[in-house]
Design a protein around this motif. Structure first.
Motif, PDB file in Angstrom:
ATOM      1  N   ASP A  31       1.084  -1.293   0.160  1.00  0.00           N
ATOM      2  CA  ASP A  31       0.322   0.297   0.016  1.00  0.00           C
ATOM      3  C   ASP A  31       0.729   1.274   0.047  1.00  0.00           C
ATOM      4  OD1 ASP A  31      -3.135   1.038   0.214  1.00  0.00           O
ATOM      5  OD2 ASP A  31      -2.310   1.119   2.267  1.00  0.00           O
ATOM      6  N   GLY A  32       2.028   1.214   0.661  1.00  0.00           N
ATOM      7  CA  GLY A  32       2.855   2.244   0.912  1.00  0.00           C
ATOM      8  C   GLY A  32       3.774   2.144  -0.465  1.00  0.00           C
ATOM      9  N   LEU A  33       4.774   1.525  -0.478  1.00  0.00           N
ATOM     10  CA  LEU A  33       4.222   1.890  -2.331  1.00  0.00           C
ATOM     11  C   LEU A  33       4.259   2.111  -3.661  1.00  0.00           C
ATOM     12  CD1 LEU A  33       6.103  -1.886  -2.085  1.00  0.00           C
ATOM     13  CD2 LEU A  33       7.761   1.065  -2.153  1.00  0.00           C
ATOM     14  N   ILE A  34       2.486   1.681  -3.528  1.00  0.00           N
ATOM     15  CA  ILE A  34       1.646   2.427  -4.128  1.00  0.00           C
ATOM     16  C   ILE A  34       0.648   3.587  -4.182  1.00  0.00           C
ATOM     17  CG2 ILE A  34      -0.852   1.805  -5.080  1.00  0.00           C
ATOM     18  CD1 ILE A  34      -0.878  -0.443  -4.698  1.00  0.00           C
ATOM     19  N   GLU A  35       1.060   3.969  -3.424  1.00  0.00           N
ATOM     20  CA  GLU A  35       0.986   5.724  -2.807  1.00  0.00           C
ATOM     21  C   GLU A  35       2.092   6.173  -3.028  1.00  0.00           C
ATOM     22  OE1 GLU A  35      -0.945   6.778   0.976  1.00  0.00           O
ATOM     23  OE2 GLU A  35      -2.313   5.233   1.060  1.00  0.00           O
ATOM     24  N   ALA A  36       3.468   5.626  -2.696  1.00  0.00           N
ATOM     25  CA  ALA A  36       4.730   6.854  -3.142  1.00  0.00           C
ATOM     26  C   ALA A  36       4.085   7.023  -4.712  1.00  0.00           C
ATOM     27  CB  ALA A  36       5.984   5.782  -2.476  1.00  0.00           C
ATOM     28  N   THR A  37       4.290   5.871  -5.477  1.00  0.00           N
ATOM     29  CA  THR A  37       4.262   6.541  -6.599  1.00  0.00           C
ATOM     30  C   THR A  37       3.367   7.548  -6.964  1.00  0.00           C
ATOM     31  OG1 THR A  37       2.263   4.852  -7.489  1.00  0.00           O
ATOM     32  CG2 THR A  37       4.484   3.801  -7.248  1.00  0.00           C
ATOM     33  N   GLY A  38       2.372   8.036  -6.175  1.00  0.00           N
ATOM     34  CA  GLY A  38       1.506   8.680  -7.164  1.00  0.00           C
ATOM     35  C   GLY A  38       0.125   8.743  -8.184  1.00  0.00           C
ATOM     36  N   VAL A  39       0.778   7.194  -8.162  1.00  0.00           N
ATOM     37  CA  VAL A  39      -0.099   6.714  -8.951  1.00  0.00           C
ATOM     38  C   VAL A  39      -2.189   6.414  -8.767  1.00  0.00           C
ATOM     39  CG1 VAL A  39      -0.571   4.080  -8.826  1.00  0.00           C
ATOM     40  CG2 VAL A  39      -1.516   5.028 -10.800  1.00  0.00           C
TER      41      VAL A  39
END
Length: 80
Positions: A31-39
């Motif tokens: 979840d954190g990685l997905i949010e970090a991408t800004g997508v």
């Protein structure tokens, strides 16, 4: 026509998956990685709703769906 994208998220599933020994941190990390991408700023974020018995029956037998709806202690007895 332009495609519309939706990210499906389930807070309940995330909470349950954190209880699994091998998954304890994975859900939060992903979840954190997905949010970090800004997508997520480029699409709609939708909370997943539980499937109805009819929706489950499209892929599973009615007996299996009934077993899923039993309280956890009764389900454990079925697994023996």
């Amino acid at each position: 026509t332009a495609r519309r994208w939706c990210f499906l998220r389930s807070q309940r599933y995330a909470e349950l998956s954190r209880r699994l020994p091998r998954n304890a941190e994975r859900a939060g990390l992903v979840d954190g990685l997905i949010e970090a991408t800004g997508v997520l700023t480029k699409m709609q974020v939708c909370e997943v709703e539980p499937a109805t018995d009819g929706e489950l029956a499209a892929f599973h037998t009615r007996d299996y769906v009934r077993a899923l709806r039993k309280p956890p202690r009764q389900r454990e007895a079925l697994e023996v």
